[in-house]
Design an enzyme around this catalytic site. Sequence first.
Site, PDB file in Angstrom:
ATOM      1  N   ASP A 178      13.999  63.790 -52.094  1.00 10.40           N
ATOM      2  CA  ASP A 178      13.191  64.794 -51.414  1.00 10.40           C
ATOM      3  C   ASP A 178      14.034  65.901 -50.791  1.00 10.40           C
ATOM      4  O   ASP A 178      13.488  66.867 -50.260  1.00 10.40           O
ATOM      5  CB  ASP A 178      12.342  64.122 -50.326  1.00 10.40           C
TER       6      ASP A 178
ATOM      7  N   LYS B  97       3.001  61.092 -58.676  1.00 14.03           N
ATOM      8  CA  LYS B  97       4.449  61.014 -58.896  1.00 14.03           C
ATOM      9  C   LYS B  97       4.782  59.903 -59.893  1.00 14.03           C
ATOM     10  O   LYS B  97       5.635  60.085 -60.772  1.00 14.03           O
ATOM     11  CB  LYS B  97       5.166  60.793 -57.561  1.00 14.03           C
TER      12      LYS B  97
ATOM     13  N   GLN C  79       7.464  58.420 -48.660  1.00 10.66           N
ATOM     14  CA  GLN C  79       6.255  59.245 -48.615  1.00 10.66           C
ATOM     15  C   GLN C  79       5.819  59.470 -47.160  1.00 10.66           C
ATOM     16  O   GLN C  79       5.628  58.514 -46.403  1.00 10.66           O
ATOM     17  CB  GLN C  79       5.127  58.571 -49.402  1.00 10.66           C
TER      18      GLN C  79
END
Length: 290
Positions: A120, A53, A97
Amino acid sequence: MAQILDGKALALSIQAELTTRIQAWQIEYGRPPGLAVLMVGDNPASAAYVRNKARACEQVGIAALGQIFPAETEPAQLAQTIADLNHDSRVDGILLQLPLPQHLDAIALLEQIAPDKDADGLHPVNLGRLLRDEPGLRSCTPAGVMQLLKANNIPLEGKTAAVLGRSVLVGKPMAMMLLNANATPIMVHSRSKNLSELTRSADILVVAVGIPELVKGDQVKPGAAVVDVGINRIADPVTGLERLVGDVDFESVSPVARWITPVPGGVGPMTVATLLHNTVLSYRKRFKID
Protein backbone atom coordinates in the site's frame (compact mmCIF):
# COMPACT_ATOMS: atom_id res chain seq x y z
CA MET A 1 -17.58 18.38 -22.86
CA ALA A 2 -14.49 17.12 -21.10
CA GLN A 3 -12.55 14.10 -22.30
CA ILE A 4 -13.14 11.14 -19.99
CA LEU A 5 -10.05 9.77 -18.25
CA ASP A 6 -10.93 6.08 -18.43
CA GLY A 7 -9.21 4.42 -15.49
CA LYS A 8 -10.98 1.13 -16.09
CA ALA A 9 -9.57 0.74 -19.61
CA LEU A 10 -6.05 1.71 -18.53
CA ALA A 11 -6.18 -0.67 -15.57
CA LEU A 12 -7.21 -3.53 -17.86
CA SER A 13 -4.26 -2.72 -20.13
CA ILE A 14 -1.85 -2.76 -17.16
CA GLN A 15 -3.31 -6.03 -15.92
CA ALA A 16 -2.98 -7.64 -19.35
CA GLU A 17 0.71 -6.74 -19.44
CA LEU A 18 1.23 -8.06 -15.91
CA THR A 19 -0.52 -11.32 -16.81
CA THR A 20 1.89 -12.00 -19.67
CA ARG A 21 4.94 -11.24 -17.56
CA ILE A 22 3.77 -13.24 -14.54
CA GLN A 23 3.16 -16.32 -16.68
CA ALA A 24 6.79 -16.22 -17.88
CA TRP A 25 8.20 -15.47 -14.42
CA GLN A 26 6.28 -18.30 -12.79
CA ILE A 27 7.94 -20.77 -15.15
CA GLU A 28 11.39 -19.25 -14.63
CA TYR A 29 11.30 -18.64 -10.87
CA GLY A 30 8.99 -21.39 -9.69
CA ARG A 31 6.23 -19.33 -8.17
CA PRO A 32 4.00 -16.32 -8.95
CA PRO A 33 4.05 -13.06 -6.98
CA GLY A 34 2.07 -13.31 -3.74
CA LEU A 35 -0.13 -10.69 -2.06
CA ALA A 36 -1.52 -11.07 1.46
CA VAL A 37 -4.52 -8.84 2.24
CA LEU A 38 -5.46 -8.76 5.93
CA MET A 39 -8.98 -7.72 6.89
CA VAL A 40 -10.35 -7.35 10.42
CA GLY A 41 -14.10 -7.42 11.05
CA ASP A 42 -17.03 -7.48 8.64
CA ASN A 43 -17.23 -3.93 7.30
CA PRO A 44 -19.28 -4.36 4.08
CA ALA A 45 -17.31 -1.75 2.11
CA SER A 46 -13.99 -3.30 3.19
CA ALA A 47 -15.25 -6.77 2.31
CA ALA A 48 -16.17 -5.57 -1.19
CA TYR A 49 -12.74 -3.97 -1.65
CA VAL A 50 -11.00 -7.16 -0.50
CA ARG A 51 -13.07 -9.26 -2.92
CA ASN A 52 -12.16 -6.91 -5.77
CA LYS A 53 -8.46 -7.15 -4.91
CA ALA A 54 -8.58 -10.94 -4.68
CA ARG A 55 -10.38 -11.11 -8.04
CA ALA A 56 -7.81 -8.82 -9.65
CA CYS A 57 -4.98 -10.98 -8.28
CA GLU A 58 -6.59 -14.09 -9.71
CA GLN A 59 -7.01 -12.45 -13.12
CA VAL A 60 -3.32 -11.59 -13.50
CA GLY A 61 -1.90 -14.71 -11.82
CA ILE A 62 -0.86 -13.24 -8.45
CA ALA A 63 -1.38 -15.63 -5.55
CA ALA A 64 -3.92 -14.12 -3.13
CA LEU A 65 -2.91 -15.14 0.38
CA GLY A 66 -5.38 -13.06 2.36
CA GLN A 67 -6.75 -13.67 5.83
CA ILE A 68 -9.93 -12.41 7.53
CA PHE A 69 -9.96 -11.90 11.30
CA PRO A 70 -12.87 -11.39 13.72
CA ALA A 71 -13.53 -7.80 14.80
CA GLU A 72 -12.36 -8.58 18.35
CA THR A 73 -8.91 -9.80 17.25
CA GLU A 74 -6.16 -8.63 19.61
CA PRO A 75 -3.28 -6.45 18.38
CA ALA A 76 -0.70 -9.10 19.35
CA GLN A 77 -2.30 -11.67 17.04
CA LEU A 78 -2.24 -9.29 14.08
CA ALA A 79 1.32 -8.27 14.85
CA GLN A 80 2.39 -11.91 14.88
CA THR A 81 0.60 -12.56 11.58
CA ILE A 82 2.41 -9.61 9.99
CA ALA A 83 5.75 -10.84 11.37
CA ASP A 84 5.10 -14.29 9.91
CA LEU A 85 4.20 -12.80 6.51
CA ASN A 86 7.34 -10.63 6.58
CA HIS A 87 9.36 -13.86 6.67
CA ASP A 88 7.13 -15.89 4.31
CA SER A 89 9.02 -16.48 1.06
CA ARG A 90 5.74 -16.82 -0.88
CA VAL A 91 4.64 -13.29 0.03
CA ASP A 92 5.84 -10.20 -1.86
CA GLY A 93 3.16 -7.75 -0.75
CA ILE A 94 1.22 -7.23 2.47
CA LEU A 95 -1.83 -4.98 2.73
CA LEU A 96 -3.73 -4.19 5.91
CA GLN A 97 -7.26 -3.24 4.86
CA LEU A 98 -8.41 0.00 6.49
CA PRO A 99 -10.33 1.10 8.47
CA LEU A 100 -9.66 -1.15 11.45
CA PRO A 101 -11.86 -1.63 14.54
CA GLN A 102 -11.34 1.16 17.07
CA HIS A 103 -9.30 -0.93 19.54
CA LEU A 104 -6.56 -1.46 16.95
CA ASP A 105 -3.81 1.08 16.23
CA ALA A 106 -3.54 1.19 12.44
CA ILE A 107 -0.34 3.26 12.44
CA ALA A 108 1.48 0.88 14.79
CA LEU A 109 0.43 -2.15 12.76
CA LEU A 110 1.32 -0.57 9.40
CA GLU A 111 4.79 0.20 10.72
CA GLN A 112 5.34 -3.50 11.42
CA ILE A 113 5.02 -4.42 7.73
CA ALA A 114 8.43 -4.85 6.11
CA PRO A 115 8.93 -1.75 3.91
CA ASP A 116 9.78 -3.85 0.84
CA LYS A 117 6.51 -5.77 1.27
CA ASP A 118 4.41 -2.66 1.92
CA ALA A 119 2.04 -3.05 -1.03
CA ASP A 120 0.00 0.00 0.00
CA GLY A 121 3.06 2.28 0.12
CA LEU A 122 2.12 3.66 3.55
CA HIS A 123 5.12 2.61 5.65
CA PRO A 124 7.13 5.62 6.94
CA VAL A 125 10.18 4.31 5.05
CA ASN A 126 8.30 4.37 1.74
CA LEU A 127 6.76 7.76 2.47
CA GLY A 128 10.29 8.99 3.22
CA ARG A 129 11.51 7.57 -0.08
CA LEU A 130 8.71 9.48 -1.83
CA LEU A 131 9.72 12.66 -0.02
CA ARG A 132 13.33 12.21 -1.20
CA ASP A 133 12.16 11.18 -4.70
CA GLU A 134 13.93 7.83 -4.34
CA PRO A 135 12.75 4.47 -5.75
CA GLY A 136 10.24 2.69 -3.54
CA LEU A 137 6.67 1.48 -3.23
CA ARG A 138 4.18 4.29 -3.69
CA SER A 139 0.77 4.90 -2.15
CA CYS A 140 -1.63 3.19 -4.54
CA THR A 141 -4.29 5.83 -5.20
CA PRO A 142 -2.04 8.83 -5.91
CA ALA A 143 0.35 6.64 -7.91
CA GLY A 144 -2.64 5.45 -9.93
CA VAL A 145 -3.64 9.07 -10.56
CA MET A 146 -0.14 9.84 -11.82
CA GLN A 147 -0.32 6.88 -14.21
CA LEU A 148 -3.68 8.07 -15.50
CA LEU A 149 -2.38 11.60 -16.11
CA LYS A 150 0.73 10.27 -17.87
CA ALA A 151 -1.20 7.84 -20.07
CA ASN A 152 -3.40 10.68 -21.30
CA ASN A 153 -0.42 12.99 -22.00
CA ILE A 154 -1.63 15.63 -19.56
CA PRO A 155 1.25 18.08 -19.00
CA LEU A 156 2.40 18.55 -15.40
CA GLU A 157 5.70 20.40 -15.55
CA GLY A 158 5.26 24.01 -14.53
CA LYS A 159 1.50 23.58 -14.02
CA THR A 160 -0.42 24.57 -10.92
CA ALA A 161 -1.98 21.54 -9.22
CA ALA A 162 -4.50 21.91 -6.39
CA VAL A 163 -5.06 18.91 -4.11
CA LEU A 164 -8.21 19.01 -1.99
CA GLY A 165 -7.68 16.87 1.09
CA ARG A 166 -4.57 16.26 3.17
CA SER A 167 -4.83 12.63 4.25
CA VAL A 168 -1.70 10.51 4.43
CA LEU A 169 -3.50 7.98 2.22
CA VAL A 170 -4.09 10.31 -0.73
CA GLY A 171 -3.66 14.07 -0.30
CA LYS A 172 -0.15 14.38 1.10
CA PRO A 173 1.53 11.76 -1.14
CA MET A 174 -0.44 13.11 -4.12
CA ALA A 175 1.00 16.59 -3.60
CA MET A 176 4.51 15.17 -3.26
CA MET A 177 4.21 13.10 -6.46
CA LEU A 178 3.04 16.17 -8.35
CA LEU A 179 5.92 18.18 -6.92
CA ASN A 180 8.37 15.46 -7.99
CA ALA A 181 6.89 15.74 -11.50
CA ASN A 182 7.77 19.47 -11.46
CA ALA A 183 4.21 20.72 -10.98
CA THR A 184 3.47 23.41 -8.41
CA PRO A 185 1.11 21.83 -5.86
CA ILE A 186 -1.29 23.74 -3.61
CA MET A 187 -2.73 21.87 -0.62
CA VAL A 188 -6.37 22.86 -0.04
CA HIS A 189 -8.17 21.69 3.11
CA SER A 190 -10.96 22.49 5.55
CA ARG A 191 -9.05 25.41 7.07
CA SER A 192 -8.04 26.96 3.75
CA LYS A 193 -9.41 30.41 2.99
CA ASN A 194 -10.81 31.36 -0.42
CA LEU A 195 -11.21 27.71 -1.45
CA SER A 196 -12.91 28.51 -4.75
CA GLU A 197 -10.20 30.99 -5.66
CA LEU A 198 -7.56 28.32 -5.06
CA THR A 199 -9.35 25.64 -7.07
CA ARG A 200 -9.98 28.03 -9.98
CA SER A 201 -6.23 28.70 -10.19
CA ALA A 202 -5.43 25.03 -10.81
CA ASP A 203 -4.51 23.47 -14.14
CA ILE A 204 -4.82 20.08 -12.42
CA LEU A 205 -7.41 19.61 -9.68
CA VAL A 206 -7.39 16.45 -7.53
CA VAL A 207 -10.28 16.10 -5.10
CA ALA A 208 -10.13 13.61 -2.21
CA VAL A 209 -12.30 14.82 0.67
CA GLY A 210 -15.18 12.34 0.93
CA ILE A 211 -17.96 14.91 0.49
CA PRO A 212 -20.45 14.07 -2.28
CA GLU A 213 -20.36 16.46 -5.26
CA LEU A 214 -18.57 19.18 -3.29
CA VAL A 215 -16.79 20.81 -6.26
CA LYS A 216 -19.04 22.61 -8.73
CA GLY A 217 -18.37 23.89 -12.24
CA ASP A 218 -17.86 27.51 -11.15
CA GLN A 219 -14.96 26.38 -8.90
CA VAL A 220 -12.97 24.89 -11.79
CA LYS A 221 -10.58 26.61 -14.18
CA PRO A 222 -11.75 26.23 -17.81
CA GLY A 223 -9.61 23.61 -19.53
CA ALA A 224 -8.38 22.02 -16.30
CA ALA A 225 -7.79 18.32 -15.68
CA VAL A 226 -10.11 17.24 -12.85
CA VAL A 227 -9.39 14.01 -10.97
CA ASP A 228 -12.14 12.82 -8.64
CA VAL A 229 -10.83 10.41 -6.00
CA GLY A 230 -14.05 10.40 -3.98
CA ILE A 231 -16.57 7.59 -3.97
CA ASN A 232 -19.78 8.17 -2.04
CA ARG A 233 -23.10 6.35 -1.86
CA ILE A 234 -26.13 8.62 -1.94
CA ALA A 235 -29.84 7.89 -2.20
CA ASP A 236 -31.73 9.15 -5.23
CA PRO A 237 -34.40 11.57 -3.89
CA VAL A 238 -36.98 10.28 -6.37
CA THR A 239 -36.44 6.51 -6.45
CA GLY A 240 -34.70 6.05 -3.10
CA LEU A 241 -32.15 3.82 -4.82
CA GLU A 242 -28.47 4.24 -3.94
CA ARG A 243 -25.96 5.38 -6.51
CA LEU A 244 -22.25 6.18 -6.51
CA VAL A 245 -21.02 9.73 -6.92
CA GLY A 246 -17.66 11.38 -6.49
CA ASP A 247 -16.50 14.49 -4.66
CA VAL A 248 -16.95 16.42 -7.92
CA ASP A 249 -20.32 17.41 -9.39
CA PHE A 250 -19.74 15.70 -12.74
CA GLU A 251 -22.74 17.33 -14.43
CA SER A 252 -21.62 20.93 -13.81
CA VAL A 253 -17.84 20.35 -14.02
CA SER A 254 -17.60 18.27 -17.21
CA PRO A 255 -18.62 21.16 -19.53
CA VAL A 256 -15.86 23.32 -17.97
CA ALA A 257 -12.93 20.92 -17.65
CA ARG A 258 -10.84 19.58 -20.53
CA TRP A 259 -10.33 16.20 -18.83
CA ILE A 260 -12.30 14.52 -16.04
CA THR A 261 -12.44 11.15 -14.31
CA PRO A 262 -15.80 9.42 -13.94
CA VAL A 263 -17.09 7.81 -10.74
CA PRO A 264 -17.07 4.86 -10.87
CA GLY A 265 -14.52 3.82 -13.50
CA GLY A 266 -11.90 6.49 -13.00
CA VAL A 267 -9.45 6.39 -10.11
CA GLY A 268 -10.78 3.24 -8.38
CA PRO A 269 -9.55 0.70 -10.96
CA MET A 270 -6.17 2.43 -11.05
CA THR A 271 -5.78 2.02 -7.29
CA VAL A 272 -6.17 -1.75 -7.65
CA ALA A 273 -3.86 -1.85 -10.69
CA THR A 274 -1.18 -0.01 -8.70
CA LEU A 275 -1.54 -2.46 -5.82
CA LEU A 276 -0.81 -5.30 -8.26
CA HIS A 277 2.06 -3.28 -9.74
CA ASN A 278 3.58 -2.73 -6.27
CA THR A 279 3.37 -6.45 -5.51
CA VAL A 280 5.14 -7.22 -8.78
CA LEU A 281 7.82 -4.61 -8.03
CA SER A 282 8.57 -6.37 -4.74
CA TYR A 283 8.67 -9.73 -6.54
CA ARG A 284 11.06 -8.36 -9.16
CA LYS A 285 13.33 -6.95 -6.47
CA ARG A 286 13.41 -10.30 -4.65
CA PHE A 287 14.43 -12.19 -7.82
CA LYS A 288 16.59 -9.33 -9.20
CA ILE A 289 14.46 -9.02 -12.36
CA ASP A 290 15.29 -5.92 -14.42
